[in-house]
Design a protein around this motif. Structure first.
Motif, mmCIF file in Angstrom:
data_model
loop_
_atom_site.group_PDB
_atom_site.id
_atom_site.type_symbol
_atom_site.label_atom_id
_atom_site.label_comp_id
_atom_site.label_asym_id
_atom_site.label_seq_id
_atom_site.Cartn_x
_atom_site.Cartn_y
_atom_site.Cartn_z
ATOM 1 N N LEU A 10 0.822 -1.214 0.000
ATOM 2 C CA LEU A 10 0.000 0.000 0.000
ATOM 3 C C LEU A 10 0.861 1.271 0.000
ATOM 4 C CD1 LEU A 10 -2.860 -0.959 2.513
ATOM 5 C CD2 LEU A 10 -2.973 -0.835 0.014
ATOM 6 N N LEU A 11 1.934 1.262 0.763
ATOM 7 C CA LEU A 11 2.819 2.427 0.801
ATOM 8 C C LEU A 11 3.527 2.627 -0.537
ATOM 9 C CD1 LEU A 11 4.376 2.041 4.370
ATOM 10 C CD2 LEU A 11 2.671 3.715 3.619
ATOM 11 N N THR A 12 3.866 1.527 -1.199
ATOM 12 C CA THR A 12 4.498 1.614 -2.516
ATOM 13 C C THR A 12 3.524 2.200 -3.536
ATOM 14 O OG1 THR A 12 5.927 -0.281 -2.048
ATOM 15 C CG2 THR A 12 5.607 0.309 -4.357
ATOM 16 N N LEU A 13 2.273 1.726 -3.512
ATOM 17 C CA LEU A 13 1.265 2.249 -4.437
ATOM 18 C C LEU A 13 1.014 3.731 -4.180
ATOM 19 C CD1 LEU A 13 -1.313 -0.705 -4.468
ATOM 20 C CD2 LEU A 13 0.281 -0.047 -6.278
ATOM 21 N N TYR A 14 0.966 4.122 -2.917
ATOM 22 C CA TYR A 14 0.757 5.544 -2.617
ATOM 23 C C TYR A 14 1.941 6.375 -3.074
ATOM 24 C CZ TYR A 14 0.617 9.947 -0.200
ATOM 25 O OH TYR A 14 0.657 11.288 0.075
ATOM 26 N N ALA A 15 3.156 5.866 -2.883
ATOM 27 C CA ALA A 15 4.354 6.602 -3.312
ATOM 28 C C ALA A 15 4.328 6.847 -4.818
ATOM 29 C CB ALA A 15 5.617 5.842 -2.917
ATOM 30 N N GLY A 16 3.853 5.850 -5.598
ATOM 31 C CA GLY A 16 3.750 6.036 -7.038
ATOM 32 C C GLY A 16 2.639 6.992 -7.419
ATOM 33 N N TYR A 17 1.555 6.990 -6.625
ATOM 34 C CA TYR A 17 0.427 7.869 -6.940
ATOM 35 C C TYR A 17 0.718 9.328 -6.613
ATOM 36 C CZ TYR A 17 -3.865 10.436 -6.079
ATOM 37 O OH TYR A 17 -4.829 11.412 -6.055
ATOM 38 N N GLN A 18 1.427 9.581 -5.526
ATOM 39 C CA GLN A 18 1.538 10.961 -5.036
ATOM 40 C C GLN A 18 2.239 11.887 -6.011
ATOM 41 O OE1 GLN A 18 4.562 12.445 -3.998
ATOM 42 N NE2 GLN A 18 5.937 10.696 -4.049
ATOM 43 N N ILE A 19 3.213 11.382 -6.769
ATOM 44 C CA ILE A 19 3.894 12.255 -7.733
ATOM 45 C C ILE A 19 2.979 12.553 -8.917
ATOM 46 C CG2 ILE A 19 4.988 10.280 -8.876
ATOM 47 C CD1 ILE A 19 6.305 13.906 -8.552
ATOM 48 N N LEU A 20 2.130 11.588 -9.308
ATOM 49 C CA LEU A 20 1.172 11.840 -10.383
ATOM 50 C C LEU A 20 0.129 12.854 -9.937
ATOM 51 C CD1 LEU A 20 0.621 8.184 -11.675
ATOM 52 C CD2 LEU A 20 2.250 9.898 -12.489
ATOM 53 N N ASP A 21 -0.259 12.781 -8.676
ATOM 54 C CA ASP A 21 -1.197 13.761 -8.137
ATOM 55 C C ASP A 21 -0.579 15.153 -8.150
ATOM 56 O OD1 ASP A 21 -3.785 13.800 -6.040
ATOM 57 O OD2 ASP A 21 -2.330 15.404 -5.740
ATOM 58 N N GLU A 22 0.694 15.241 -7.813
ATOM 59 C CA GLU A 22 1.375 16.532 -7.795
ATOM 60 C C GLU A 22 1.502 17.128 -9.187
ATOM 61 O OE1 GLU A 22 5.824 18.285 -6.714
ATOM 62 O OE2 GLU A 22 5.126 16.433 -5.793
ATOM 63 N N LEU A 23 1.670 16.274 -10.202
ATOM 64 C CA LEU A 23 1.886 16.758 -11.563
ATOM 65 C C LEU A 23 0.597 17.110 -12.287
ATOM 66 C CD1 LEU A 23 4.656 14.252 -12.702
ATOM 67 C CD2 LEU A 23 4.958 16.671 -12.165
ATOM 68 N N GLN A 24 -0.483 16.384 -11.995
ATOM 69 C CA GLN A 24 -1.662 16.588 -12.844
ATOM 70 C C GLN A 24 -3.002 16.509 -12.126
ATOM 71 O OE1 GLN A 24 -2.120 13.835 -16.149
ATOM 72 N NE2 GLN A 24 -2.617 15.545 -17.487
ATOM 73 N N ILE A 25 -3.152 15.630 -11.153
ATOM 74 C CA ILE A 25 -4.479 15.413 -10.572
ATOM 75 C C ILE A 25 -4.841 16.532 -9.600
ATOM 76 C CG2 ILE A 25 -5.919 13.779 -9.290
ATOM 77 C CD1 ILE A 25 -4.049 11.563 -10.293
ATOM 78 N N TYR A 26 -3.868 16.972 -8.788
ATOM 79 C CA TYR A 26 -4.042 18.104 -7.864
ATOM 80 C C TYR A 26 -5.158 17.882 -6.849
ATOM 81 C CZ TYR A 26 -1.416 20.339 -11.644
ATOM 82 O OH TYR A 26 -0.491 20.627 -12.605
ATOM 83 N N SER A 27 -5.171 16.747 -6.182
ATOM 84 C CA SER A 27 -6.157 16.495 -5.126
ATOM 85 C C SER A 27 -5.612 16.858 -3.750
ATOM 86 C CB SER A 27 -6.572 15.019 -5.128
ATOM 87 O OG SER A 27 -5.517 14.204 -4.645
ATOM 88 N N ALA A 28 -4.382 17.376 -3.687
ATOM 89 C CA ALA A 28 -3.692 17.769 -2.443
ATOM 90 C C ALA A 28 -3.157 16.569 -1.673
ATOM 91 C CB ALA A 28 -4.594 18.609 -1.541
#
Length: 295
Positions: A10-28
């Motif tokens: 779960l921590l690995t999946l979140y680590a991969g998601y958080q940079i995508l959120d920072e670049l494009q999704i912007y959910s904070a």
């Protein structure tokens, strides 16, 4: 408490998601405080996660990226520091100084690698644009997310999978033979948020709004003192009257936030009401009218 395989996943999946959120999704959810919240929830200690995430959030307050610049990855540092702090029983302040900040700095290299690898898909998109291949453009755009996600997910996965023993030994030395160093790291971890504030103040127009800075400091000190005494009084009353439930814990921060909002709103209204010079003449922006000689 050992870190379980599902927690690593779960921590690995979140680590991969958080940079995508920072670049494009912007959910904070790409902010360190949310990284601490998520990692703390997964590891079973939200309080420790918020302490580490909040401290890292304050540490990078004045840090930003401009153009293609890379900055420290406070999110990955927060995830690893929270996981090892809770999983191995490490002091949160020690985890901030010994794990979060060094990992965040080292992850700059992974950020550069992710940017470098992503140029492969960017060039393929250029070729597809020339060929008017819209499906190819969409496909390579989505594939470009892989280098970014892997640049964060893989280091977190390997660190959590193979770094537990090493970190456990380090924690043991910091609490025994090198206790003086462990205490120093705890102090450094507690001071780091002040460094973030100092960097932020360096770039803010402090001289222009010095009065607000002084007023905010005084109000914070006064309200914290007043409500602190009220909390003590409420605790004393609760000790005598069992049915009394004191609810003053969040009042200082709520009051400070409301005062800050009122001051910011007042400053905003003043700024939009100031006349704007147009060809040597003034125009009241709040009126919405233009003089005849300005047409």
């Amino acid at each position: 408490m050992a870190i379980q395989w599902w927690q690593i996943l779960l921590l690995t999946l979140y680590a991969g998601y958080q940079i995508l959120d920072e670049l494009q999704i912007y959910s904070a959810f790409s902010q360190p405080v949310f990284a601490g919240l998520v990692a703390g929830f997964i590891m079973g200690d939200v309080t420790a996660g918020l302490i580490i995430g909040g401290s890292m959030q304050l540490t990078i307050l004045g840090v930003g990226t401009f153009g293609g610049a890379s900055r420290i990855d406070a999110n990955s540092g927060t995830v690893l520091a929270t996981a090892f702090s809770i999983g191995l029983g490490m002091n949160p302040e020690q985890a901030i100084a010994a794990i979060a900040v060094p990992v965040a700095s080292l992850m700059i290299q992974m950020d550069i690698l992710g940017r470098f690898t992503n140029t492969f898909f960017a060039h393929r998109i250029d070729s597809n644009i020339e060929a008017m291949n819209y499906k190819g453009i969409e496909r390579n755009f989505l594939l470009g997310a892989l280098p970014w996600a892997l640049s964060r997910a893989l280091p977190v996965f390997f660190a959590l999978s193979f770094g537990g023993g090493f970190v456990d030994n380090v924690v043991g030395y910091l609490n025994t033979d090198l206790k003086w160093l462990g205490d120093g790291l705890s102090v450094a971890g507690a001071v780091l948020p002040a460094v973030g504030f100092a960097i932020l103040l360096r770039y803010l127009p402090v001289k222009k709004h010095l009065s607000y800075l002084i007023l905010g400091f005084v109000l914070t000190a006064l309200l914290t003192t007043v409500f602190g005494n009220i909390q003590l009084l409420g605790g004393a009353v609760a000790g005598v009257a069992k049915d009394f439930a004191p609810m003053f814990t969040n009042l200082p921060m709520l009051a400070i936030a409301l005062i800050g909002f009122a001051l910011a709103l007042n400053e905003y209204k003043k700024s939009i009401a100031q006349p704007v010079a147009v060809k040597g003449h003034s125009q009241e922006t709040n009126e919405g009218e233009i003089e005849d000689d300005e047409i």
